[in-house]
Design an enzyme around this catalytic site. Structure first.
Site, PDB file in Angstrom:
ATOM      1  CG  ASP A  10      36.332  18.687  50.519  1.00  0.00           C
ATOM      2  OD1 ASP A  10      37.258  19.504  50.708  1.00  0.00           O
ATOM      3  OD2 ASP A  10      35.916  18.402  49.378  1.00  0.00           O
ATOM      4  CG  HIS A 247      42.878  23.633  44.061  1.00  0.00           C
ATOM      5  ND1 HIS A 247      42.720  24.421  42.951  1.00  0.00           N
ATOM      6  CD2 HIS A 247      43.048  22.364  43.597  1.00  0.00           C
ATOM      7  CE1 HIS A 247      42.788  23.676  41.855  1.00  0.00           C
ATOM      8  NE2 HIS A 247      43.005  22.422  42.225  1.00  0.00           N
TER       9      HIS A 247
HETATM   10  O1  RIB Z   1      38.625  22.340  42.900  1.00  0.00           O
HETATM   11  C1  RIB Z   1      39.489  22.224  43.968  1.00  0.00           C
HETATM   12  C2  RIB Z   1      38.739  21.908  45.252  1.00  0.00           C
HETATM   13  O2  RIB Z   1      38.110  20.647  45.108  1.00  0.00           O
HETATM   14  C3  RIB Z   1      39.616  21.808  46.474  1.00  0.00           C
HETATM   15  O3  RIB Z   1      38.935  22.325  47.585  1.00  0.00           O
HETATM   16  C4  RIB Z   1      39.830  20.323  46.616  1.00  0.00           C
HETATM   17  O4  RIB Z   1      40.118  19.945  47.941  1.00  0.00           O
HETATM   18  C5  RIB Z   1      38.549  19.748  46.115  1.00  0.00           C
HETATM   19  O5  RIB Z   1      37.622  19.695  47.134  1.00  0.00           O
HETATM   20 CA    CA Z   2      38.784  20.937  49.597  1.00  0.00          CA
END
Ligand code: RIB
Ligand code: CA
Length: 315
Positions: A10, A247
């Site tokens: 995303d 992340h």
């Molecule tokens: O919690 C972190 C996630 O949430 C990552 O994938 C960030 O891009 C959001 O989508």
């Molecule tokens: Ca993400």
């Protein structure tokens, strides 16, 4: 050996870093990029993916397909604009790409890739698991064709980021995530236990801009610009200063080098009810656990090594 990876994401500032890492990694072939609602709409995410590919000189080389615009239960919610900006990439304007998205149902696209690279394809999930859950529902033999699933999501032994114990990708569509963790395949979850303990520092990004290969400079300059916005979001959300959590890139790094994390397999389900816990990753270590499948959870990380893996591809 070249890893064949399909990225479901995303984009998303951190998604874009994960895509760039995979693009420049010599032992990775990106079979396709699919998008779903999350940080932005699936359509905006696909547009961002196309522009990032163009910036990296990969226009027309990797198919991009836009997917779910709502959760499996048909819900939508507000986007986290203060983290990823209005356009998902920290409000940085990238030049338009001539490449068009693949005009197919995203489940058909994902299943076709699974058949094309049967038993070889690794799914790297960087957003909600809606597209993948829908594909499991549409194609019952889908999971058997996949080599491995590596997903950024969850918080096992730490606190959440959208609820007391809930992480955004799982909390955004808990029913989808529960379908994915119950399917018959090998799932590794890269959650907040490790991504919050790996800090990407602006200082290191600036150094990378100075010392990178010439061909990588435009993408690192872009990363630096979008990270300025994202790090301000991390300051507001997590009181971080001059840095941010790592992340989605960490999930991609684990997919290519699992040696950067310490893991444990646990029976796992996703809580789909609960006022405060909807979307929590529930693991059961008891002798007589709840019904569920084993999922591999990343519990500790060698963050120095993980960050070195990231920057190495641009040197
Ligand atoms: O919690 C972190 C996630 O949430 C990552 O994938 C960030 O891009 C959001 O989508
Ligand atoms: Ca993400």
């Amino acid at each position: 050996m070249i890893k064949k990876i399909l990225i479901d994401c995303d984009p998303g500032v951190d998604d874009s870093l994960a895509i760039l890492f995979a693009l420049y990694r010599k032992d990775v072939e990106i079979a396709g990029i699919t998008t779903g609602i999350g940080n932005v709409t699936a359509a905006q995410g696909a547009e961002n993916a196309l522009r990032i590919l163009k910036l990296a000189g990969a226009e027309d080389k990797i198919p991009v397909c836009a997917g779910a615009e709502c959760t499996i239960a048909g819900e939508t919610e507000e986007f986290p604009e203060f983290i990823h900006g209005k356009n998902g990439i920290g409000n940085v304007e990238l030049p338009e790409s001539q490449q068009k998205t693949v005009e197919k149902d995203v489940c058909d696209f994902i299943y076709e890739k699974a058949c094309q690279y049967e038993h070889e394809l690794v799914l790297v999930l960087l957003g909600r698991m809606t597209n993948i859950a829908n594909t499991i529902k549409k194609y019952p033999d889908f999971s058997k064709k996949i080599k491995q699933v590596v997903a950024m999501g969850g918080a096992v032994g730490t606190f959440g980021n959208v609820g007391p114990e809930v992480e955004a990708n799982i909390g955004g569509d808990p029913e989808a995530a529960d379908i994915v963790v119950q399917a018959a395949w090998d799932v590794t979850m890269v959650g907040l236990d490790v991504t919050m303990n790996t800090h990407l520092r602006m200082q290191d990004v600036e150094e990378a801009c100075r010392y990178c290969r010439e061909e990588c400079r435009p993408v690192l300059e872009f990363a630096k610009n979008e990270l300025e916005y994202y790090m301000e979001g991390a300051r507001k959300q997590n009181w971080m200063r001059g840095c941010c959590p790592f992340h989605d890139p960490l999930a991609m790094i684990v997919a290519v080098n699992p040696g950067v994390v310490f893991t444990q397999k646990r029976i796992t389900r996703i809580e789909c009810n609960g006022k405060y816990t909807r979307g929590k990753v529930v693991t059961d270590l008891r002798e007589y656990p709840i019904e569920g499948r084993y999922v591999t959870h990343c519990l500790q990380v060698d963050s120095v090594r993980a960050l070195n893996e990231f920057f190495a591809v641009f040197q």
